[in-house]
Design a protein around this motif. Structure first.
Motif, PDB file in Angstrom:
ATOM      1  N   VAL A 157      18.199  17.430  -6.180  1.00 35.39           N
ATOM      2  CA  VAL A 157      19.475  17.937  -6.727  1.00 35.39           C
ATOM      3  C   VAL A 157      19.621  17.497  -8.181  1.00 35.39           C
ATOM      4  CG1 VAL A 157      20.702  18.031  -4.522  1.00 35.39           C
ATOM      5  CG2 VAL A 157      20.669  15.891  -5.809  1.00 35.39           C
ATOM      6  N   LEU A 158      20.436  18.219  -8.909  1.00 36.28           N
ATOM      7  CA  LEU A 158      20.697  17.887 -10.321  1.00 36.28           C
ATOM      8  C   LEU A 158      22.074  18.399 -10.694  1.00 36.28           C
ATOM      9  CD1 LEU A 158      18.376  18.258 -13.377  1.00 36.28           C
ATOM     10  CD2 LEU A 158      20.603  19.394 -13.425  1.00 36.28           C
ATOM     11  N   LYS A 159      22.818  17.591 -11.455  1.00 35.55           N
ATOM     12  CA  LYS A 159      24.061  18.100 -12.056  1.00 35.55           C
ATOM     13  C   LYS A 159      24.009  17.833 -13.549  1.00 35.55           C
ATOM     14  CE  LYS A 159      27.885  15.855 -10.882  1.00 35.55           C
ATOM     15  NZ  LYS A 159      28.865  15.269  -9.916  1.00 35.55           N
ATOM     16  N   SER A 160      24.571  18.791 -14.324  1.00 39.85           N
ATOM     17  CA  SER A 160      24.404  18.747 -15.779  1.00 39.85           C
ATOM     18  C   SER A 160      25.579  18.062 -16.462  1.00 39.85           C
ATOM     19  CB  SER A 160      24.225  20.167 -16.320  1.00 39.85           C
ATOM     20  OG  SER A 160      25.313  20.962 -15.896  1.00 39.85           O
ATOM     21  N   THR A 161      26.611  17.731 -15.683  1.00 37.96           N
ATOM     22  CA  THR A 161      27.722  16.924 -16.210  1.00 37.96           C
ATOM     23  C   THR A 161      28.419  16.303 -15.004  1.00 37.96           C
ATOM     24  OG1 THR A 161      29.629  16.937 -17.719  1.00 37.96           O
ATOM     25  CG2 THR A 161      29.435  18.821 -16.219  1.00 37.96           C
ATOM     26  N   GLY A 162      29.529  15.587 -15.263  1.00 35.57           N
ATOM     27  CA  GLY A 162      30.214  14.931 -14.144  1.00 35.57           C
ATOM     28  C   GLY A 162      29.515  13.665 -13.726  1.00 35.57           C
ATOM     29  N   SER A 163      28.831  13.014 -14.656  1.00 35.61           N
ATOM     30  CA  SER A 163      28.150  11.758 -14.371  1.00 35.61           C
ATOM     31  C   SER A 163      28.194  10.894 -15.626  1.00 35.61           C
ATOM     32  CB  SER A 163      26.691  12.027 -13.979  1.00 35.61           C
ATOM     33  OG  SER A 163      25.942  10.831 -13.988  1.00 35.61           O
ATOM     34  N   ALA A 164      28.622   9.651 -15.443  1.00 34.78           N
ATOM     35  CA  ALA A 164      28.674   8.688 -16.551  1.00 34.78           C
ATOM     36  C   ALA A 164      27.962   7.411 -16.116  1.00 34.78           C
ATOM     37  CB  ALA A 164      30.128   8.377 -16.907  1.00 34.78           C
ATOM     38  N   PHE A 165      27.655   6.551 -17.067  1.00 35.65           N
ATOM     39  CA  PHE A 165      27.171   5.206 -16.725  1.00 35.65           C
ATOM     40  C   PHE A 165      27.586   4.267 -17.848  1.00 35.65           C
ATOM     41  CE2 PHE A 165      23.769   1.927 -16.131  1.00 35.65           C
ATOM     42  CZ  PHE A 165      24.262   1.459 -14.924  1.00 35.65           C
ATOM     43  N   GLU A 166      28.647   3.492 -17.561  1.00 34.37           N
ATOM     44  CA  GLU A 166      29.281   2.639 -18.566  1.00 34.37           C
ATOM     45  C   GLU A 166      29.603   1.285 -17.936  1.00 34.37           C
ATOM     46  OE1 GLU A 166      32.001   5.654 -21.157  1.00 34.37           O
ATOM     47  OE2 GLU A 166      32.416   5.677 -19.002  1.00 34.37           O
ATOM     48  N   ASN A 167      29.944   0.320 -18.801  1.00 33.04           N
ATOM     49  CA  ASN A 167      30.466  -0.992 -18.378  1.00 33.04           C
ATOM     50  C   ASN A 167      29.471  -1.830 -17.576  1.00 33.04           C
ATOM     51  OD1 ASN A 167      32.959  -0.277 -19.532  1.00 33.04           O
ATOM     52  ND2 ASN A 167      33.540   0.793 -17.643  1.00 33.04           N
ATOM     53  N   PHE A 168      28.186  -1.531 -17.720  1.00 25.94           N
ATOM     54  CA  PHE A 168      27.166  -2.367 -17.068  1.00 25.94           C
ATOM     55  C   PHE A 168      26.900  -3.586 -17.951  1.00 25.94           C
ATOM     56  CE2 PHE A 168      25.364   1.249 -19.339  1.00 25.94           C
ATOM     57  CZ  PHE A 168      24.485   0.652 -20.239  1.00 25.94           C
ATOM     58  N   ILE A 169      26.159  -4.537 -17.443  1.00 22.36           N
ATOM     59  CA  ILE A 169      25.908  -5.789 -18.159  1.00 22.36           C
ATOM     60  C   ILE A 169      25.206  -5.516 -19.493  1.00 22.36           C
ATOM     61  CG2 ILE A 169      24.530  -7.932 -18.116  1.00 22.36           C
ATOM     62  CD1 ILE A 169      25.012  -7.914 -15.022  1.00 22.36           C
ATOM     63  N   ARG A 170      25.784  -6.045 -20.560  1.00 24.67           N
ATOM     64  CA  ARG A 170      25.127  -5.949 -21.879  1.00 24.67           C
ATOM     65  C   ARG A 170      24.739  -7.363 -22.301  1.00 24.67           C
ATOM     66  NH1 ARG A 170      25.423  -0.874 -23.197  1.00 24.67           N
ATOM     67  NH2 ARG A 170      23.775  -1.280 -24.704  1.00 24.67           N
ATOM     68  N   ILE A 173      16.150  12.479 -20.554  1.00 26.57           N
ATOM     69  CA  ILE A 173      16.480  11.818 -21.820  1.00 26.57           C
ATOM     70  C   ILE A 173      16.658  12.883 -22.911  1.00 26.57           C
ATOM     71  CG2 ILE A 173      15.717  10.041 -23.480  1.00 26.57           C
ATOM     72  CD1 ILE A 173      15.984   8.965 -20.620  1.00 26.57           C
ATOM     73  N   PRO A 174      17.827  12.881 -23.606  1.00 25.32           N
ATOM     74  CA  PRO A 174      18.009  13.834 -24.706  1.00 25.32           C
ATOM     75  C   PRO A 174      16.968  13.592 -25.807  1.00 25.32           C
ATOM     76  CG  PRO A 174      20.064  12.661 -24.212  1.00 25.32           C
ATOM     77  CD  PRO A 174      18.980  11.985 -23.429  1.00 25.32           C
ATOM     78  N   GLU A 211      21.002  -9.730 -24.066  1.00 23.83           N
ATOM     79  CA  GLU A 211      19.847  -9.618 -24.974  1.00 23.83           C
ATOM     80  C   GLU A 211      18.758  -8.688 -24.431  1.00 23.83           C
ATOM     81  OE1 GLU A 211      20.865 -12.171 -23.267  1.00 23.83           O
ATOM     82  OE2 GLU A 211      19.262 -13.558 -22.698  1.00 23.83           O
ATOM     83  N   HIS A 212      18.853  -8.304 -23.143  1.00 21.94           N
ATOM     84  CA  HIS A 212      17.846  -7.406 -22.549  1.00 21.94           C
ATOM     85  C   HIS A 212      18.255  -5.939 -22.575  1.00 21.94           C
ATOM     86  CE1 HIS A 212      15.806 -10.947 -21.154  1.00 21.94           C
ATOM     87  NE2 HIS A 212      16.898 -11.356 -20.518  1.00 21.94           N
ATOM     88  N   THR A 213      19.451  -5.661 -23.080  1.00 24.00           N
ATOM     89  CA  THR A 213      20.008  -4.306 -22.958  1.00 24.00           C
ATOM     90  C   THR A 213      19.656  -3.450 -24.166  1.00 24.00           C
ATOM     91  OG1 THR A 213      21.885  -5.357 -21.875  1.00 24.00           O
ATOM     92  CG2 THR A 213      22.132  -3.027 -22.449  1.00 24.00           C
ATOM     93  N   THR A 214      19.088  -2.282 -23.883  1.00 23.58           N
ATOM     94  CA  THR A 214      18.915  -1.280 -24.942  1.00 23.58           C
ATOM     95  C   THR A 214      19.623   0.021 -24.580  1.00 23.58           C
ATOM     96  OG1 THR A 214      16.837  -0.515 -23.960  1.00 23.58           O
ATOM     97  CG2 THR A 214      16.656  -2.157 -25.713  1.00 23.58           C
ATOM     98  N   LEU A 215      19.926   0.206 -23.291  1.00 20.58           N
ATOM     99  CA  LEU A 215      20.537   1.460 -22.825  1.00 20.58           C
ATOM    100  C   LEU A 215      21.934   1.631 -23.412  1.00 20.58           C
ATOM    101  CD1 LEU A 215      20.036   3.829 -20.765  1.00 20.58           C
ATOM    102  CD2 LEU A 215      21.422   2.505 -19.147  1.00 20.58           C
TER     103      LEU A 215
END
Ligand SMILES: O=c1[nH]c(=O)c2[nH]c(=O)[nH]c2[nH]1
Length: 318
Positions: free
Chosen positions: A158-171, A278-279, A173-177
């Motif tokens: 399955v795939l959806k082209s919107t209606g999906s976010a990913f925020e407020n995760f741990i930031r 990935i855009p 020294e290992h974070t680049t996302l």
């Protein structure tokens, strides 16, 4: 000198490929299954003493599978067929105490011709499989056989082209996302439902197998075709409409709906790879393809992918 012992032994046939036509005059219904049938019991001496007298040959296991595919009234219902087959092994052979049957069903869908379902022509509707696992346990004796059933689906892409976010995760020294409030969400759904174990009676009939009225009521494992179809619909609908905060959160909502809609289902397990898209960075050409509302061209990344799984269970006191 230390001694050794056989601590586990199970054998049988895997990948028994079965195709079955059920004819009602000119109206044909077909199923294609990959069946695995494995046995446990008093078989240690076949390993430790080279004593084959306790072996039901795996060739015979295969023959029984095909025989039942012809004679079982339940062939169009993988749960029922697996229960019939698994119960047969422990009923027929005194020294076989447990059977493990898995059925993987491939998708043959009827071809529509001018809006009418054709009576005998089918197409392979994708890689998705319907799965059934049955364990028939006669270790407490042939008069107290219990069966455990789990069922589900795999490889539902399955795939959806919107209606999906990913925020407020741990930031840290290992974070680049980057945080995103709008992204593609794609996964290949593996779903497994389990039912409470139940008792079955010894049965050596190749053309009949029944459970009590209560155990074959609507929504039970016996009704697996309907239960899994409903769980599949719930999965697709929740996936489509949820404003997803994460794969984890959407997974939980899907499982919650399945448990709410299916009172005989005890646990729901999902395994959901997060298939990243990935855009493409087109800034070198002076084009914005990175801000979510402008992102239109993506690289589908085959590996690595996230892998999110969980089991959601009904409270026993419910
Ligand atoms: O839905 C997600 N869950 C994660 O745990 C995760 N981790 C990640 O890098 N992207 C995502 N997306």
């Amino acid at each position: 000198m230390s001694s050794i012992q056989l601590t586990h032994a199970r054998y049988g046939k895997q990948a028994v490929r079965v195709f079955r036509i059920v004819r009602e005059d000119k109206w044909h219904t077909v199923v294609e299954y990959n069946v695995t049938a494995l046995l446990e019991g008093d078989i240690a001496e076949s390993y430790t003493k080279a004593d084959n007298s306790v072996i039901v040959a795996t060739d015979s296991v295969k023959n029984i599978t095909y025989h039942l595919a012809k004679t079982s009234p339940h062939i169009l219902h993988p749960e029922r067929f697996a229960l019939h087959l698994g119960t047969y092994f422990v009923s027929k052979y005194a020294h076989i105490h447990k059977s493990f049957i898995t059925v993987e069903q491939l998708r043959w869908k009827r071809i529509d011709v001018n809006g009418q379902e054709n009576s005998h022509s089918f197409w392979r509707d994708g890689d998705e499989k319907r799965l059934v696992e049955v364990v028939v346990d006669a270790t407490q004796g042939k008069e107290t056989i219990t069966a455990s059933v789990s069922a589900g689906i795999s490889d539902l892409l399955v795939l959806k082209s919107t209606g999906s976010a990913f925020e407020n995760f741990i930031r840290d020294e290992h974070t680049t996302l980057a945080e995103v409030n709008d992204r593609i969400f794609s996964t290949s759904v593996d779903l497994k439902l389990t039912y409470a174990p139940f008792s079955v009676t010894k049965n050596t009939a190749l053309d009949a197998f029944k459970l009590s009225d209560e155990l074959s009521a609507e929504g039970t494992a016996w009704d697996g075709n309907a239960v899994v179809a409903k769980a599949r619909t719930a999965t697709l609908e929740v996936f489509a409409v949820d404003e997803s905060a994460s794969v984890q959160a959407t997974l939980y909502l899907m499982a919650e709906r399945i448990l709410a809609e299916n009172k005989h289902v005890q646990t729901v397990s999902y395994t959901l790879p997060n298939k990243h898209y990935i855009p493409v960075d087109l800034r070198y050409a002076g084009i914005d393809n990175l801000t979510p509302s402008a992102a239109e061209v993506f690289v589908p990344v085959s590996a690595p992918s996230g892998l999110i799984s969980a089991t959601i269970s009904r409270q026993l006191s419910e």
